[in-house]
Design a protein around this motif. Structure first.
Motif, mmCIF file in Angstrom:
data_model
loop_
_atom_site.group_PDB
_atom_site.id
_atom_site.type_symbol
_atom_site.label_atom_id
_atom_site.label_comp_id
_atom_site.label_asym_id
_atom_site.label_seq_id
_atom_site.Cartn_x
_atom_site.Cartn_y
_atom_site.Cartn_z
ATOM 1 N N ALA A 11 66.571 37.875 19.996
ATOM 2 C CA ALA A 11 67.190 39.064 21.098
ATOM 3 C C ALA A 11 68.500 38.572 20.967
ATOM 4 N N THR A 12 68.565 36.668 21.470
ATOM 5 C CA THR A 12 69.746 36.537 21.890
ATOM 6 C C THR A 12 70.806 36.773 20.521
ATOM 7 N N VAL A 13 70.153 35.947 19.190
ATOM 8 C CA VAL A 13 71.271 36.675 18.208
ATOM 9 C C VAL A 13 71.811 37.868 18.346
ATOM 10 N N VAL A 14 70.512 39.234 18.054
ATOM 11 C CA VAL A 14 70.801 40.370 17.617
ATOM 12 C C VAL A 14 72.215 40.834 19.213
ATOM 13 N N GLY A 15 72.011 39.963 19.860
ATOM 14 C CA GLY A 15 72.713 40.724 21.324
ATOM 15 C C GLY A 15 74.044 40.051 20.867
ATOM 16 N N PHE A 16 74.425 38.802 20.772
ATOM 17 C CA PHE A 16 75.477 38.275 20.128
ATOM 18 C C PHE A 16 76.102 38.985 19.317
ATOM 19 N N THR A 17 75.965 39.257 18.034
ATOM 20 C CA THR A 17 76.146 40.166 16.908
ATOM 21 C C THR A 17 76.863 41.048 17.912
ATOM 22 N N ALA A 18 76.004 42.063 18.082
ATOM 23 C CA ALA A 18 76.241 43.224 18.968
ATOM 24 C C ALA A 18 77.587 43.401 19.731
ATOM 25 N N SER A 19 77.566 41.950 20.261
ATOM 26 C CA SER A 19 78.556 42.144 21.408
ATOM 27 C C SER A 19 79.802 41.862 20.541
ATOM 28 N N SER A 20 79.684 41.640 19.700
ATOM 29 C CA SER A 20 80.933 40.918 18.500
ATOM 30 C C SER A 20 81.491 42.200 17.510
ATOM 31 N N VAL A 21 80.468 42.880 16.849
ATOM 32 C CA VAL A 21 81.163 44.289 16.341
ATOM 33 C C VAL A 21 81.811 45.697 17.437
ATOM 34 N N ALA A 22 81.313 45.169 18.529
ATOM 35 C CA ALA A 22 81.368 45.857 19.476
ATOM 36 C C ALA A 22 83.191 45.967 20.142
ATOM 37 N N VAL A 23 83.352 44.351 19.984
ATOM 38 C CA VAL A 23 85.150 44.102 20.662
ATOM 39 C C VAL A 23 85.336 44.274 19.141
ATOM 40 N N THR A 24 85.580 44.118 18.403
ATOM 41 C CA THR A 24 85.757 43.952 16.504
ATOM 42 C C THR A 24 86.261 45.455 16.942
ATOM 43 N N ALA A 25 85.552 46.650 17.126
ATOM 44 C CA ALA A 25 85.761 47.784 16.967
ATOM 45 C C ALA A 25 86.828 48.586 17.586
ATOM 46 N N ALA A 26 86.766 48.246 19.227
ATOM 47 C CA ALA A 26 87.574 48.377 20.017
ATOM 48 C C ALA A 26 88.983 47.629 19.932
ATOM 49 N N ASP A 27 88.754 46.567 19.661
ATOM 50 C CA ASP A 27 90.149 46.299 18.974
ATOM 51 C C ASP A 27 91.095 46.968 17.476
ATOM 52 N N ALA A 28 90.187 47.154 17.222
ATOM 53 C CA ALA A 28 90.552 47.977 16.096
ATOM 54 C C ALA A 28 90.864 49.580 15.915
ATOM 55 N N GLN A 29 90.495 49.582 17.132
ATOM 56 C CA GLN A 29 90.927 51.381 17.887
ATOM 57 C C GLN A 29 92.159 51.386 18.621
ATOM 58 N N SER A 30 92.602 49.771 19.431
ATOM 59 C CA SER A 30 93.235 50.040 20.241
ATOM 60 C C SER A 30 94.865 49.895 19.165
ATOM 61 N N ARG A 31 94.496 49.935 18.161
ATOM 62 C CA ARG A 31 95.773 49.016 17.349
ATOM 63 C C ARG A 31 95.481 50.190 15.728
#
Length: 101
Positions: A11-31
Motif C-alpha cells: 500500500a505504501t509503494v502504490v501510494g508513493f507511485t500514484a502521488s509521483s505520477v500525479a505530480v508529474t502529470a500536473a507539472d506536464a499540464q502546467s507547462r
C-alpha cells in the motif's frame, strides 16, 4: 514476511507511485510545449576574411612582374566577396522544443 506487513508495504509503494505520477502529470499540464526554429549565426564575416587573405596571396602569386601589389589588392577584393557569399550560405537551422512555465 507476514501478510499484514506485506499489505502495508504494498500500500505504501502504490501510494508513493500514484502521488509521483500525479505530480508529474500536473507539472506536464502546467507547462506548454512549443516549437522554435533555431539558426546558427552566419559565417559570412569569417568567410570574407579567409577569402580576402587567400585571394590576396593568390593574386600576388599570379600577377606579372611589377604588378604584385595590384594583383594582391584585386585578388583580395574578389576573394573577400566570394568568401562572404560562400559563408553566408552556410546557415544551419533546426527545430527545438521549449516549455513555457
Amino acid at each position: 514476511m507476514r501478510p499484514r506487513l506485506k499489505a502495508l508495504v504494498l500500500a505504501t509503494v502504490v501510494g508513493f507511485t500514484a502521488s509521483s505520477v500525479a505530480v508529474t502529470a500536473a507539472d506536464a499540464q502546467s507547462r506548454e510545449r512549443y516549437r522554435v526554429l533555431v539558426c546558427n549565426k552566419s559565417k559570412a564575416k569569417n568567410g570574407a576574411i579567409i577569402g580576402g587573405l587567400g585571394g590576396a596571396l593568390l593574386g600576388n602569386t599570379v600577377a606579372g612582374r611589377g604588378n604584385k601589389t595590384e594583383g594582391a589588392l584585386l585578388g583580395g577584393a574578389v576573394g573577400a566577396v566570394a568568401g562572404h557569399e560562400i559563408g553566408k550560405g552556410k546557415k544551419k537551422c533546426h527545430y527545438e522544443y521549449r516549455y513555457r512555465r
